[in-house]
Motif scaffolding. Sequence first.
Motif, short mmCIF file in Angstrom:
data_model
loop_
_atom_site.label_atom_id
_atom_site.label_comp_id
_atom_site.label_asym_id
_atom_site.label_seq_id
_atom_site.Cartn_x
_atom_site.Cartn_y
_atom_site.Cartn_z
N PRO A 271 79.12 54.97 111.06
CA PRO A 271 77.80 55.36 111.56
C PRO A 271 77.27 56.62 110.87
CG PRO A 271 79.17 54.66 113.39
CD PRO A 271 80.06 54.70 112.17
N PHE A 272 78.15 57.60 110.61
CA PHE A 272 77.70 58.82 109.93
C PHE A 272 77.24 58.50 108.51
CE2 PHE A 272 78.37 62.59 107.29
CZ PHE A 272 77.54 63.49 107.96
N GLN A 273 78.03 57.71 107.78
CA GLN A 273 77.63 57.34 106.41
C GLN A 273 76.27 56.65 106.42
OE1 GLN A 273 81.12 55.03 105.41
NE2 GLN A 273 81.93 56.67 104.10
N ARG A 274 76.10 55.71 107.32
CA ARG A 274 74.83 54.98 107.38
C ARG A 274 73.67 55.92 107.71
NH1 ARG A 274 78.01 51.23 110.14
NH2 ARG A 274 76.82 51.52 112.05
N SER A 275 73.91 56.93 108.55
CA SER A 275 72.83 57.89 108.86
C SER A 275 72.48 58.71 107.63
CB SER A 275 73.22 58.78 110.05
OG SER A 275 74.26 59.66 109.72
N VAL A 276 73.48 59.06 106.83
CA VAL A 276 73.20 59.79 105.57
C VAL A 276 72.41 58.90 104.62
CG1 VAL A 276 74.26 60.81 103.51
CG2 VAL A 276 75.18 61.35 105.79
N TRP A 277 72.82 57.64 104.49
CA TRP A 277 72.12 56.73 103.58
C TRP A 277 70.69 56.50 104.02
CZ3 TRP A 277 76.84 52.99 103.99
CH2 TRP A 277 77.95 53.58 103.35
N ASN B 220 72.72 68.59 112.00
CA ASN B 220 74.03 69.23 111.89
C ASN B 220 74.08 70.05 110.61
OD1 ASN B 220 76.68 69.98 112.01
ND2 ASN B 220 77.49 67.92 112.32
N PRO B 221 73.42 71.23 110.59
CA PRO B 221 73.32 72.00 109.36
C PRO B 221 74.63 72.40 108.71
CG PRO B 221 72.19 73.11 111.19
CD PRO B 221 72.77 71.85 111.72
N GLY B 222 75.73 72.39 109.47
CA GLY B 222 77.02 72.75 108.90
C GLY B 222 77.76 71.58 108.27
N ALA B 223 77.13 70.43 108.20
CA ALA B 223 77.81 69.22 107.73
C ALA B 223 77.51 68.87 106.27
CB ALA B 223 77.44 68.05 108.63
N GLY C 278 77.92 65.24 101.62
CA GLY C 278 78.28 64.99 100.22
C GLY C 278 79.29 63.86 100.09
N LEU C 279 80.26 63.82 100.97
CA LEU C 279 81.26 62.75 100.93
C LEU C 279 80.62 61.40 101.23
CD1 LEU C 279 84.26 64.54 102.69
CD2 LEU C 279 84.06 63.94 100.26
N LEU D 57 72.89 70.22 89.46
CA LEU D 57 73.44 68.87 89.60
C LEU D 57 74.88 68.98 90.06
CD1 LEU D 57 72.20 66.87 86.49
CD2 LEU D 57 71.14 67.16 88.73
N THR D 58 75.19 68.20 91.05
CA THR D 58 76.56 68.13 91.54
C THR D 58 76.93 66.66 91.61
OG1 THR D 58 75.82 68.14 93.82
CG2 THR D 58 76.37 70.27 92.87
N GLY D 59 78.17 66.37 91.81
CA GLY D 59 78.73 65.04 91.80
C GLY D 59 77.77 63.87 91.86
N TYR D 60 78.09 62.86 91.10
CA TYR D 60 77.35 61.60 91.13
C TYR D 60 78.30 60.52 90.66
CZ TYR D 60 73.69 58.12 90.36
OH TYR D 60 72.92 56.99 90.42
N GLY D 61 78.45 59.48 91.47
CA GLY D 61 79.39 58.41 91.16
C GLY D 61 79.16 57.77 89.82
N GLY D 62 77.92 57.78 89.35
CA GLY D 62 77.60 57.20 88.05
C GLY D 62 77.70 58.19 86.90
#
Length: 160
Positions: free
Chosen positions: A76-82, A105-108, A113-114, A137-142
Amino acid sequence: MKQHTVLDSPYGPLTLVATDGILSNLYMTDQRHRPAQETFGVRDDRPFGEAIDQLEAYFASELKEFTLELHLHGTPFQRSVWEQLLRIPYGETRSYGDLAAALGNPGASRAVGLANGKNPVSIIVPCHRVVGSNGSLTGYGGGLERKQRLLDFERGAALF
């Protein structure tokens, strides 16, 4: 049932995967968190007509917002980020902290990022629009080079 196809793009081959006929994954070559090819199901172009049309329009600078049905698997958290990623306008960026704050949740920002890194439908769910708090620029899977090229493309600063 899973099916897949491969689309040539200005950013290299893109593997599109459908689950029960609905787009569920989009992977770039050498993408982090890319599962083994044999998990993509049989090669079948039929479920991907609209996705291919919209991606080609995007790469031709004719489409700024995708309107595809997506089958996103995640917590559910991942889907909320997406879902937050889908709200970042074309050509703009947000920081991980901005997304965490938008989720209440400003501390998240690290958790954001994960989750961002596990985005299963890159480009269409625009994880490339997320940058560090200082704009870096920070991490990017591609890969960071691809991320920079996508951002430049959307800002009209460079064509492929």
